[in-house]
Design an enzyme around this catalytic site. Structure first.
Site, PDB file in Angstrom:
ATOM      1  N   GLU A 117      -7.450  35.965   0.195  1.00  0.00           N
ATOM      2  CA  GLU A 117      -6.441  36.351   1.178  1.00  0.00           C
ATOM      3  C   GLU A 117      -6.849  37.598   1.951  1.00  0.00           C
ATOM      4  OE1 GLU A 117      -4.896  33.386  -1.323  1.00  0.00           O
ATOM      5  OE2 GLU A 117      -5.749  35.323  -1.912  1.00  0.00           O
ATOM      6  N   HIS A 142       4.988  31.084  -6.977  1.00  0.00           N
ATOM      7  CA  HIS A 142       5.085  30.279  -5.757  1.00  0.00           C
ATOM      8  C   HIS A 142       6.483  30.346  -5.153  1.00  0.00           C
ATOM      9  CE1 HIS A 142       1.768  28.490  -8.064  1.00  0.00           C
ATOM     10  NE2 HIS A 142       1.256  28.106  -6.918  1.00  0.00           N
TER      11      HIS A 142
END
Length: 334
Positions: A57, A126
């Site tokens: 990321e 998540h």
């Protein structure tokens, strides 16, 4: 269209209009994204404009900053909002400050898309709602749509904007708002279609809230999935509430909030993120500062709990009909 289709349409429209728009991220290319938001784009625009990245990321956002400074308009996807934290330094120290530290010579016109929030049984890694972190960063805009129409129009506006934007997509309503009871997940998999969304180009301006329900007795400030939850609760409770979908947290439509609260005299704030230092705290302070002499009752906040995300108890964690209903009774009694 549902929200996924609307987001895909926005990316398609902008890639066709502007050759500088680049889509990048984990699995966004051949696979079309884990939620299919980028399906078909690589086949249509090629591997140099829609491409997969390594699982890094920090690297994704760092490369996007460089692309933006070079003159491109990257739209990186962070697969889940929970994974964005390794990219914070690139986002906060580089993207957010680039225009200011270069006196306008360089900009970072990048739009970071990411699914956020719970409701898909994704567990602690998540399902987080980290929007409050990004609203604290000067130089970054934060957008959260609640409908397919707004998702497309806001995404197009964000891509065309010259500042970095965090575009959080509430995955709980990716396929359309839920039917049934919002506090009973077993009944929520029956969903109705999204909404009318134009095929071509249009924009929804950043910084403009939307009155999704007019009312005189109470103002409810919310965004994302909570817009639909609040609508259902208010309809069932029979309260003459005005529901304001903020749509963008930064820039925030302060004028719309102030006008609504001064009209109704009451304010409730609802969001899925944890309570402490959540964006609701900022909204509460703003309403108190600007509307204090118009308030007829204390401001109410209904939020997620101050706990790590509870996988097995996520439907108790969400603000739902019970807790919102209790807050409605309390604020209307005062």
């Amino acid at each position: 269209m549902n929200m996924i289709q609307a987001i895909n349409s926005a990316l398609d429209v902008m890639m066709a209009r502007d050759p500088d728009v680049i889509v990048m991220g984990e699995d966004v290319g051949y696979f079309g994204g884990v939620f299919r938001a980028t399906a078909g784009l690589q086949k249509k625009y090629g591997k140099t404009r829609v491409f997969d990245t390594p699982i890094t990321e920090c690297g994704i956002v760092g490369v996007a900053v460089g692309m933006g400074a070079y003159g491109l308009r990257p739209v990186p996807e962070i697969q889940f909002a929970d994974y964005i934290y390794p990219a914070l330094d690139q986002l906060v120290s580089e993207a957010a400050r680039l225009r200011y530290r270069s006196a306008g010579e360089f900009t970072a016109p990048m739009t970071i898309r990411s699914p956020y929030g719970g409701g898909i049984f994704g567990g602690q890694t998540h399902s987080q709602s980290p929007e409050g972190i990004f609203t604290h960063v000067s130089g970054v805009k934060t957008v959260i749509p609640a409908t397919p129409y707004d998702a497309k129009g806001l995404l197009i506006a964000a891509i065309e904007d010259n500042d970095p934007t965090i575009f959080f997509e509430p995955k709980r309503i990716y396929n359309g708002p839920f039917n049934g009871h919002w506090d009973r997940p077993a009944e929520n998999w029956s969903r109705h279609p999204g909404g009318e969304v134009p095929e071509g180009y249009y924009k929804v301006p950043l910084g403009k809230a939307n009155v999704v329900r007019a009312g005189e007795a109470l103002t409810i400030l919310c965004y994302g999935t909570m817009v639909h939850v609040c609508q259902k609760v208010v309809e069932e409770a029979g309260v003459d509430a005005e529901i304001l979908d903020l749509r963008t947290l930064v820039p925030l439509d302060v004028d719309a909030i102030e006008a609504s609260v001064k009209k109704t005299g009451r304010c409730m704030i609802v969001h899925e993120a944890t309570r402490t230092s959540g964006f609701g705290a900022e909204l509460s302070a703003l309403v108190q500062e600007r509307c204090f002499y118009h308030l007829e009752a204390p401001i109410e906040r209904v939020t997620g709990f101050d706990t790590p995300y509870p996988h097995s108890l996520e439907w108790a964690y969400f603000p739902g009909p019970v807790r919102i209903g209790q807050a409605l009774k309390k604020i209307m009694k005062d």
